[in-house]
Design a protein around this motif. Sequence first.
Motif, PDB file in Angstrom:
ATOM      1  N   VAL A 140      10.866   0.724  -0.221  1.00  0.00           N
ATOM      2  CA  VAL A 140      10.024   1.705   0.457  1.00  0.00           C
ATOM      3  C   VAL A 140       8.685   1.108   0.906  1.00  0.00           C
ATOM      4  CG1 VAL A 140       8.756   3.881   0.202  1.00  0.00           C
ATOM      5  CG2 VAL A 140      11.086   3.689  -0.672  1.00  0.00           C
ATOM      6  N   GLU A 141       7.981   0.441   0.010  1.00  0.00           N
ATOM      7  CA  GLU A 141       6.666  -0.107   0.356  1.00  0.00           C
ATOM      8  C   GLU A 141       6.748  -1.156   1.459  1.00  0.00           C
ATOM      9  OE1 GLU A 141       3.726   0.789  -0.365  1.00  0.00           O
ATOM     10  OE2 GLU A 141       4.107   2.208  -1.988  1.00  0.00           O
ATOM     11  N   TYR A 142       7.733  -2.016   1.320  1.00  0.00           N
ATOM     12  CA  TYR A 142       7.872  -3.098   2.285  1.00  0.00           C
ATOM     13  C   TYR A 142       8.189  -2.549   3.671  1.00  0.00           C
ATOM     14  CZ  TYR A 142       9.352  -7.608   4.222  1.00  0.00           C
ATOM     15  OH  TYR A 142       9.489  -8.735   4.991  1.00  0.00           O
ATOM     16  N   LEU A 143       9.101  -1.576   3.707  1.00  0.00           N
ATOM     17  CA  LEU A 143       9.492  -0.990   4.983  1.00  0.00           C
ATOM     18  C   LEU A 143       8.319  -0.231   5.597  1.00  0.00           C
ATOM     19  CD1 LEU A 143      11.801  -0.760   6.908  1.00  0.00           C
ATOM     20  CD2 LEU A 143      12.648   1.214   5.649  1.00  0.00           C
ATOM     21  N   LEU A 144       7.575   0.471   4.764  1.00  0.00           N
ATOM     22  CA  LEU A 144       6.372   1.154   5.232  1.00  0.00           C
ATOM     23  C   LEU A 144       5.439   0.172   5.931  1.00  0.00           C
ATOM     24  CD1 LEU A 144       5.184   3.700   2.506  1.00  0.00           C
ATOM     25  CD2 LEU A 144       5.482   4.137   4.950  1.00  0.00           C
ATOM     26  N   TYR A 145       5.240  -0.960   5.275  1.00  0.00           N
ATOM     27  CA  TYR A 145       4.342  -1.944   5.856  1.00  0.00           C
ATOM     28  C   TYR A 145       4.868  -2.452   7.189  1.00  0.00           C
ATOM     29  CZ  TYR A 145       2.124  -6.309   6.933  1.00  0.00           C
ATOM     30  OH  TYR A 145       1.485  -7.307   7.616  1.00  0.00           O
ATOM     31  N   GLN A 146       6.155  -2.776   7.240  1.00  0.00           N
ATOM     32  CA  GLN A 146       6.730  -3.304   8.477  1.00  0.00           C
ATOM     33  C   GLN A 146       6.636  -2.297   9.618  1.00  0.00           C
ATOM     34  OE1 GLN A 146       7.385  -6.280   9.041  1.00  0.00           O
ATOM     35  NE2 GLN A 146       7.459  -7.123   6.957  1.00  0.00           N
ATOM     36  N   ILE A 147       6.932  -1.034   9.314  1.00  0.00           N
ATOM     37  CA  ILE A 147       6.872  -0.021  10.374  1.00  0.00           C
ATOM     38  C   ILE A 147       5.440   0.205  10.823  1.00  0.00           C
ATOM     39  CG2 ILE A 147       7.274   2.420  10.939  1.00  0.00           C
ATOM     40  CD1 ILE A 147       9.749   2.360   9.211  1.00  0.00           C
TER      41      ILE A 147
END
Lengths: 230, 230
Positions: free
Chosen positions: A67-74
Motif C-alpha cells: 500500500v505505501e509503496y504504491l501510494l508513493y508511486q501513484i
Amino acid sequence: MRERAIPEATVARLPLYYRSLLEMAEHGTQTISSERLADAAGVNSAKVRKDLSYLGSYGTRGVGYDVEYLLYQISRELGLTQDWNCVIVGVGNLGRALANYRGFGERGFRVVALVDIDEGKIGKSVDSLMVEDFDDLERIVKERQVSIGIVATPAGAAQDAADRLVSAGVKSILNFAPTVLQVPDDVSLRKVDLSIELQILSFYEQRKAALDAVRRPRRLTASASKSTRP
Amino acid sequence: MRERAIPEATVARLPLYYRSLLEMAEHGTQTISSERLADAAGVNSAKVRKDLSYLGSYGTRGVGYDVEYLLYQISRELGLTQDWNCVIVGVGNLGRALANYRGFGERGFRVVALVDIDEGKIGKSVDSLMVEDFDDLERIVKERQVSIGIVATPAGAAQDAADRLVSAGVKSILNFAPTVLQVPDDVSLRKVDLSIELQILSFYEQRKAALDAVRRPRRLTASASKSTRP
DNA sequence: ATTTGTGAATCGGTTCACAGCG
DNA sequence: CGCTGTGAACCGATTCACAAAT
C-alpha cells in the motif's frame, strides 16, 4: 511494461486508486490485491492490474501490492509530491463555495488568489483571502507561481477569463462555467458541468419511465383492469 | 437509422448540442450545418452527424438542420419536456451553493427540498427553502415526487445518503462527495469530483514540466550559462 | 496456492470517405 | 453543388484467460 505514455483513461482512474489506497493506509492495511483495490475504487480487477502495469511492475505475484509503496508511486506519477497554486476566477456562489472548500488541499492544491471584475467584491475577504482585481491576473499569476486556473464565472465571462489565464501563462484550466471554452493545444482543460450531468440523468430517468409504461398493462382504465380479472 | 439504444458517449454530448442550439435560436439562426454546430459544441462535424443520426434523420441534405426542430427533438430525447424534482442532501458549503445556483432550472430541474442531519441547520432557510430533517427523506421523496437526489455531504456520510435515497425510491443520483458510491443496477449514478479533476490536471502539468526540463539546457548553473556565451 | 502482468480477443466509439438526396 | 447520413476502417480501451512468479 516500460514505455512512456499512460492512456488517458488510466490517468483519470489513478486519483481513484490513490484515494482508496489512502483509506487503506489509514486503516493500517499493509498489502492489497487488485481485487480488493478494484472493489474500493468501483472498477474491476483486470482494469486495476492493467492500469498499474503502466506505472511499472510494482506488485508481488501471489501477494498483491504494498500500500505505501504504491501510494508513493501513484502520487509521484500524478505530481502530488509537490504543491500546485490555484487561482479562482469569479467569486459568485460557486467561487465562494470552492474557496471555502476544505479538502481542496486533499493533496497539495492551494488556492492562492481569488479574482473578480466586480468592484463591489474586490477588497472583501472570503475564507481569509482578499478578492483581487481581475485586471491584476497576470501579475498575480507570475508573482505567486499559479499553475492552475479555476473558472467560476457566469457563462458569458468564461472565455474571457480563460483567455486571460492563458496569456498570463497558465497551462491548466478547470472550467465550472456552463459553456465550451476554446484554449490552445498546449493548455489542459477539464470541465465540471452540473447541468449537463443532470440532463444525462434525465435521459436515463426518462428511458426508465418509458420502459415501465410499456411493461405495465395500463392499469389506469377501469375497463382494461377489469378485463384481466374474469 | 431507426433502432433503439443511443450510445452513452452520444447521450453525454446531447446536452452540449442542446445548449449550443439554444444560443443559435436566441441569435435568430434558422438552420445550422453539422460543421457550425460542431464548432459551437467543441467537437468535430462527423461526430455531430453520427450523434444526430441516432435520433433520426432530422437534417436536410444540402441545407443543414432546422434549429427549432432539432431543439425539440433533443429536448424530447433528453426528457427536458418535463420538470424533474430534485432533493439536495447535505447543506454545507457546497449544498448551499448548489441550492443558490440559478440556472439549475436551465431546463426543468427544480430543487424542491434540502435535507441535513445537523439539528443546527434544520429549520433554517436557504434560498427560500427550509432545511428539513434527513430522517424525513422517504416522506419528502414520496410527497414531492422527487426523482433526482443530489448528494453534497462529506465523504463519510455519502453512502448512507445514497442508501436512503435508493430506499426512498430515487433512481437517479448525482454525487458531489469525494467517495465511490455503491448503488443497485437500476439506479443511475453520475459523479462530480473536484479533487479528481485537479489531480488529472496535475498529471499533465507535471508531464509538461518534465518535458521542459529535458528541452531546456539547464541554465541554472553559472558555468553552464557562461560556456554558451563565449 | 495465489495473485500479478500481459498478449490476444473483443468492444465501443471515432474518423474516413463517399453515395444519396435535396 | 452542398451537406447529410452511414457503411467501413480504424483506434483506444476493456475484458479475457493464462503463463509466470513467489
